[in-house]
Each structure stands twice: as C-alpha cells, then as structure tokens.
Design a protein around this motif. Structure first.
Motif, mmCIF file in Angstrom:
data_model
loop_
_atom_site.group_PDB
_atom_site.id
_atom_site.type_symbol
_atom_site.label_atom_id
_atom_site.label_comp_id
_atom_site.label_asym_id
_atom_site.label_seq_id
_atom_site.Cartn_x
_atom_site.Cartn_y
_atom_site.Cartn_z
ATOM 1 N N PHE A 15 0.821 -1.208 0.000
ATOM 2 C CA PHE A 15 0.000 0.000 0.000
ATOM 3 C C PHE A 15 0.858 1.262 0.000
ATOM 4 O O PHE A 15 0.468 2.278 -0.579
ATOM 5 C CB PHE A 15 -0.974 -0.009 1.177
ATOM 6 C CG PHE A 15 -2.224 -0.792 0.911
ATOM 7 C CD1 PHE A 15 -3.251 -0.263 0.152
ATOM 8 C CD2 PHE A 15 -2.367 -2.086 1.400
ATOM 9 C CE1 PHE A 15 -4.401 -0.994 -0.107
ATOM 10 C CE2 PHE A 15 -3.511 -2.825 1.139
ATOM 11 C CZ PHE A 15 -4.531 -2.284 0.385
ATOM 12 N N SER A 16 2.011 1.211 0.624
ATOM 13 C CA SER A 16 2.917 2.359 0.598
ATOM 14 C C SER A 16 3.357 2.674 -0.828
ATOM 15 O O SER A 16 3.449 3.832 -1.235
ATOM 16 C CB SER A 16 4.152 2.086 1.473
ATOM 17 O OG SER A 16 3.787 1.960 2.837
ATOM 18 N N ARG A 17 3.597 1.629 -1.606
ATOM 19 C CA ARG A 17 4.009 1.816 -2.997
ATOM 20 C C ARG A 17 2.863 2.327 -3.868
ATOM 21 O O ARG A 17 3.098 2.886 -4.947
ATOM 22 C CB ARG A 17 4.536 0.494 -3.572
ATOM 23 C CG ARG A 17 5.847 0.031 -2.954
ATOM 24 C CD ARG A 17 6.177 -1.371 -3.437
ATOM 25 N NE ARG A 17 7.340 -1.921 -2.762
ATOM 26 C CZ ARG A 17 7.704 -3.203 -2.806
ATOM 27 N NH1 ARG A 17 6.967 -4.062 -3.510
ATOM 28 N NH2 ARG A 17 8.775 -3.633 -2.161
ATOM 29 N N SER A 30 -7.657 5.021 6.674
ATOM 30 C CA SER A 30 -8.087 6.222 5.934
ATOM 31 C C SER A 30 -7.633 6.218 4.481
ATOM 32 O O SER A 30 -8.247 6.850 3.626
ATOM 33 C CB SER A 30 -7.559 7.483 6.620
ATOM 34 O OG SER A 30 -6.137 7.459 6.667
ATOM 35 N N GLY A 31 -6.536 5.491 4.191
ATOM 36 C CA GLY A 31 -6.022 5.491 2.829
ATOM 37 C C GLY A 31 -5.683 6.892 2.379
ATOM 38 O O GLY A 31 -5.143 7.693 3.139
ATOM 39 N N CYS A 45 -0.053 2.617 6.875
ATOM 40 C CA CYS A 45 1.062 3.226 6.148
ATOM 41 C C CYS A 45 1.279 4.677 6.575
ATOM 42 O O CYS A 45 0.388 5.513 6.388
ATOM 43 C CB CYS A 45 0.811 3.199 4.643
ATOM 44 S SG CYS A 45 0.498 1.571 3.968
ATOM 45 N N GLN A 46 2.439 4.967 7.108
ATOM 46 C CA GLN A 46 2.769 6.341 7.473
ATOM 47 C C GLN A 46 2.699 7.270 6.263
ATOM 48 O O GLN A 46 2.330 8.447 6.367
ATOM 49 C CB GLN A 46 4.181 6.389 8.076
ATOM 50 C CG GLN A 46 4.691 7.791 8.398
ATOM 51 C CD GLN A 46 3.890 8.468 9.491
ATOM 52 O OE1 GLN A 46 3.694 7.899 10.564
ATOM 53 N NE2 GLN A 46 3.419 9.679 9.237
ATOM 54 N N LEU A 82 -2.606 8.888 13.129
ATOM 55 C CA LEU A 82 -1.882 7.872 13.878
ATOM 56 C C LEU A 82 -1.559 6.719 12.939
ATOM 57 O O LEU A 82 -2.470 6.021 12.473
ATOM 58 C CB LEU A 82 -2.723 7.357 15.055
ATOM 59 C CG LEU A 82 -3.143 8.375 16.123
ATOM 60 C CD1 LEU A 82 -4.052 7.718 17.145
ATOM 61 C CD2 LEU A 82 -1.913 8.967 16.793
ATOM 62 N N ALA A 83 -0.294 6.526 12.644
ATOM 63 C CA ALA A 83 0.112 5.438 11.756
ATOM 64 C C ALA A 83 0.334 4.166 12.563
ATOM 65 O O ALA A 83 0.868 4.202 13.674
ATOM 66 C CB ALA A 83 1.392 5.811 11.010
#
Length: 251
Positions: A11-13, A52-53, A76-77, A95-96
């Motif tokens: 998801f970070s990518r 939250s995406g 994901c931060q 809040l990550a």
C-alpha cells in the motif's frame, strides 16, 4: 496467513497511483458517506477513521458530518502526506500503525472504516474493542468485502483472503451493537486484458495477498486462464463485493 508487513509495503508503494486506480473503492466510500449522512444524528463531535487510505471517505466526512475532532489511522505512514491541509487545522490528527494493536483515544461518537477490515487477523476482536472506544449511543460503521470479492482472481490463482459473509458479520456484531443498516452489492469492472487486471491490483495495493514474485511463466499462465474463463472476446471482468454496515452501541 495475513502478512501485515507485506500489506504495508504494497500500500505504501500504491500511494501515488491509488486515487487514479481505486475506482471501486472510491464508489464504496461515497456510498458509505451517503449512508452515514442519512442515518447518523448530528452533531458528530469525535470521529475515528480506521484505514483512511488517501482520503476518499475522509473528505466526505469533513463536508457532511463536520467533526470537532477527527483521528485518522492507516497502517502506512506515507498516507499522512494526503492530509497535509487537514493536519494543520488543529482538529485532525494522524496515527500510523496496525489498528488491531494501536491504542486509540476513547470517547468517540463514530468509528468508521472503509475497505480495510478484510486485512484484519480478527475483525471480531476489533468489533469488541471499538465498543469500548465509543461513547454511549456511539456508532460503528464500516465497509468490508464479501465472498464474491475478486472471485475471478481467486478462481485463477487458487488463493485469496478469507471473506466473511454479511450474516457472519451481523452475528459477530450483535453481541455489542444494534444493527442500524446493512447493504451489499457487486461492482463489476471491465479491463481490456488480464494484464490490466494485475496492473489495477498492483496500483491499488490489493495484490498484497501474493508474497511470491511473478515469473514470466506465472504471468502467461495467469493471463491465459483468466482470458479463457472471464473474457467475452472484447474484455475481462473483475468483481468487487462490498458489504456496508452501520451499527449502534448497545445501551
């Protein structure tokens, strides 16, 4: 077995491509927003959003429910970069971390989540925990996915997430909540080729189910079988099966 580290990486990518590719998720978030706008009383002072995406639901919540305080969470931060305008308003915090273990503030009027709980190891334990975080007369609302979700991919690969039925979710919730409204639907997307399906899954983070790298042979086998089973000669299909639930904390 759900691999949270893999989910976080995938998801970070997908942060930059998510808004462009996540057409079904956007539609789901907007429907949930409309349901909340219809069924929830005002004011809705404190809201906690799980997963939250990039903010499909978040922006609608700000426009319709006007929370006094909004706590956003995502595993994901990197997703925090989507909310730089909100995080400076004094009412919104981010809040990550993994929502199944991260401590959250109590006294919430609404806990809401869109397209995230299917990644949880134990949604049932999370339901129980949310009950302790809500105020009296607080609401817990979420969307997740049912058993037909990505059924084409599961049929071709033989793997996928374990999806609970609406009835199973309702049964787990009734211990702590009154069910206010439920709904489920199928959203069928079409793509030109099976390779475009994989591109879509990669760029929405949904491909986090598969841990192994794809070889050329894997890709060819996937595309051949997918086209054979799910092509009408012009395009192929991909099914999303969202489930929507609004519940109220029992008195």
């Amino acid at each position: 077995m759900i691999n949270k580290q893999l989910i976080t990486r995938r998801f970070s990518r997908a942060v930059e491509s998510y808004n462009r590719e996540a057409l079904a998720q956007k539609q789901i978030a907007y429907r949930m927003s409309d349901m909340l706008n219809h069924y929830l009383p005002r004011p809705c002072g404190q809201i906690l959003e799980i997963g939250s995406g990039t903010g499909f639901l978040t922006r609608r919540l700000m426009e319709t429910l006007h929370p006094e305080k909004l706590v956003l969470n995502d595993i994901c931060q990197e997703m925090s970069t989507c909310f730089t305008d909100l995080l400076g308003n004094g009412r919104t915090t981010f809040l990550a971390g993994d929502a199944e273990s991260l401590p959250f503030p109590k006294g919430q009027d609404l806990i809401v989540s869109c397209s995230a709980l299917q990644w949880f190891v134990s949604p049932e334990l999370f339901f129980e925990r949310c009950n302790t975080l809500l105020k009296q007369k607080g609401y817990f609302a979420f969307t997740t996915f049912g058993r037909d979700n990505l059924k084409e991919v599961a049929s071709v690969t033989g793997s996928g997430l374990h999806y609970r039925s609406l009835e199973e979710l309702e049964e787990a919730l009734r211990i702590h909540y009154e069910i206010v409204k439920t709904h489920e639907e199928r959203i069928c997307l079409t793509f030109g080729t099976p390779l475009e399906v994989l591109y879509h899954l990669k760029h929405t983070g949904v491909a986090a189910v598969r841990q192994q790298a794809w070889t050329k042979r894997d890709l060819q086998d996937f595309c051949d079988k997918y086209a054979r089973l799910f092509s009408d000669g012009h395009s192929v299909t991909l099914t999303y099966h969202p489930i929507y639930i609004i519940a109220k904390k029992r008195q």
